[in-house]
Enzyme design. Sequence first.
Site, PDB file in Angstrom:
ATOM      1  N   SER A  92      96.018 -56.608 105.264  1.00 43.17           N
ATOM      2  CA  SER A  92      96.457 -57.023 106.844  1.00 43.17           C
ATOM      3  C   SER A  92      97.223 -58.124 106.797  1.00 43.17           C
ATOM      4  CB  SER A  92      95.156 -57.169 107.666  1.00 43.17           C
ATOM      5  OG  SER A  92      94.620 -58.497 107.123  1.00 43.17           O
ATOM      6  N   GLY A  93      97.254 -59.049 105.874  1.00 46.13           N
ATOM      7  CA  GLY A  93      97.953 -60.292 106.152  1.00 46.13           C
ATOM      8  C   GLY A  93      97.037 -61.387 106.550  1.00 46.13           C
ATOM      9  N   GLY A  94      95.790 -61.156 107.090  1.00 41.65           N
ATOM     10  CA  GLY A  94      94.922 -61.881 107.518  1.00 41.65           C
ATOM     11  C   GLY A  94      94.415 -62.784 106.547  1.00 41.65           C
ATOM     12  N   PHE A  95      93.993 -62.334 105.471  1.00 43.44           N
ATOM     13  CA  PHE A  95      93.150 -63.097 104.182  1.00 43.44           C
ATOM     14  C   PHE A  95      94.365 -64.200 103.855  1.00 43.44           C
ATOM     15  CE2 PHE A  95      90.322 -63.853 101.197  1.00 43.44           C
ATOM     16  CZ  PHE A  95      90.835 -64.188 100.012  1.00 43.44           C
ATOM     17  N   ASP A 145      93.613 -58.847 111.267  1.00 40.59           N
ATOM     18  CA  ASP A 145      91.930 -59.448 111.557  1.00 40.59           C
ATOM     19  C   ASP A 145      92.036 -60.844 110.999  1.00 40.59           C
ATOM     20  OD1 ASP A 145      92.391 -59.096 108.538  1.00 40.59           O
ATOM     21  OD2 ASP A 145      90.171 -58.719 108.456  1.00 40.59           O
ATOM     22  N   GLN A 187      84.353 -57.186 110.491  1.00 46.78           N
ATOM     23  CA  GLN A 187      83.847 -58.633 110.374  1.00 46.78           C
ATOM     24  C   GLN A 187      82.668 -58.831 110.854  1.00 46.78           C
ATOM     25  OE1 GLN A 187      85.681 -60.373 108.321  1.00 46.78           O
ATOM     26  NE2 GLN A 187      87.853 -59.562 108.176  1.00 46.78           N
ATOM     27  N   CYS A 302      87.039 -50.378  72.012  1.00 44.93           N
ATOM     28  CA  CYS A 302      88.204 -50.265  73.619  1.00 44.93           C
ATOM     29  C   CYS A 302      89.343 -49.650  72.945  1.00 44.93           C
ATOM     30  CB  CYS A 302      88.265 -51.588  74.055  1.00 44.93           C
ATOM     31  SG  CYS A 302      89.354 -51.609  75.191  1.00 44.93           S
ATOM     32  N   CYS A 304      92.047 -49.328  74.685  1.00 45.60           N
ATOM     33  CA  CYS A 304      93.403 -49.856  75.300  1.00 45.60           C
ATOM     34  C   CYS A 304      94.321 -50.125  74.133  1.00 45.60           C
ATOM     35  CB  CYS A 304      93.127 -51.331  76.002  1.00 45.60           C
ATOM     36  SG  CYS A 304      93.100 -52.879  75.392  1.00 45.60           S
ATOM     37  N   CYS A 307      93.606 -53.454  72.330  1.00 45.55           N
ATOM     38  CA  CYS A 307      92.466 -53.503  71.212  1.00 45.55           C
ATOM     39  C   CYS A 307      92.924 -52.596  70.096  1.00 45.55           C
ATOM     40  CB  CYS A 307      91.257 -52.989  71.958  1.00 45.55           C
ATOM     41  SG  CYS A 307      90.435 -54.216  73.114  1.00 45.55           S
TER      42      CYS A 307
END
Length: 369
Positions: A92-95, A145, A187, A302, A304, A307
């Site tokens: 949202s940009g809120g954080f 928010d 919230q 693993c 990946c 690894c």
Amino acid sequence: MDFEVIAHDPSSGARRGRFVTSHSTVETPVFMPVGTQATVKSLSPDELKDLGARIILGNTYHLYLRPGSERVSRLGGLHSFMGWDGSILTDSGGFQVFSLARINKIEEDGVVFQSHIDGSRHMIRPETSMEIQMHLGSDIAMCFDECTTYPVAYEYARESMERTVRWARRCKDAHTREDQALFGIVQGSVFMDLREACLEKLVEIGFDGYALGSLSVGESKEQMLEVLETMAPRLPASHPRYLMGVGTPEDLVEGVRLGVDMFDCVMPTRNARNGMLFTSWGSIQIKNSGYAEDRNPIEPGCTCYTCRHFSRAYLRHLFMARELLAYRLNTIHNLHYYLNLMAGMRKAIEQGRFEEWRKEFYAVRSGDY
Ligand SMILES: Nc1cc(N)c2c(=O)[nH][nH]c(=O)c2c1
Ligand SMILES: [Zn+2]
């Protein structure tokens, strides 16, 4: 945006789902790698795709400030700008406004702040956040928010939540892009009556999905779990449930157990750059001298790229030498760990054995978080 629940785990709130955007099919529960400034740091879109990512997160605040959402729009939108053909959720940009910028004032109309880049003054209103996200062209936009910090006084949390609801209504009215879903954000900090009141009002307005915000912002694990246990099952079951900015592997497992479908967190990518690597038994700090001549991969078994090709000794060398390749190889492993963890949970839910899978998950962890 149609969300389909494919399976419910018989012994928990865990559920397996799927939604389709105009860019990709997203299997849930899903972890979304964070691509703050139109890039998941150090990886190419092809590498992200090879890791199994089908949706990533973009930060509205950052992209608004640089390179500018109208510029991104003129360049064809965020997908084409960054060469990512999967789905994108923009927050949202809120954080970031509340955590990064110098806040000048929060008023009914919106938030006046100074850019963390050059100190320039800006105002983001709910309508502005919608305009930015519509210009970016993400597949999922988030309502503007206020993300409250912790601790916060009950009275402030109540006023902030009620304003967030009024802002959500304005976002819904200003949101006109048909090919973009819009999620509401619940919230209310750690106060259950405020959280429940907020959810009730957001459901009345009606959104394509519902998120829990302002968690993992300094509250204790017990408090976060209490909000999750109370609220996750209350989020509309027919819509995607999104836990914003969370979290550790354990947080993801407990969130899935309680019925959360979507997660995002900077932890796997940020910790990779700090040399903290996730494994099934916990994590390792690659700079530790004990790894200087360790020929083993980060995690034996693993699959990946990191690894399969490199030893802990080599990764420690790269990290100590501050070689750029260290950040790439560590990020590949950590994102593989997170995305693989989600794939394992999706399969366990399909097979009706999530609780068994969860017991195995905890059985191998040394609890070094
Ligand atoms: N951890 C969080 C990350 C986020 N991007 C957000 C947000 O965008 N809005 N509101 C929030 O509460 C929030 C929390
Ligand atoms: Zn690995």
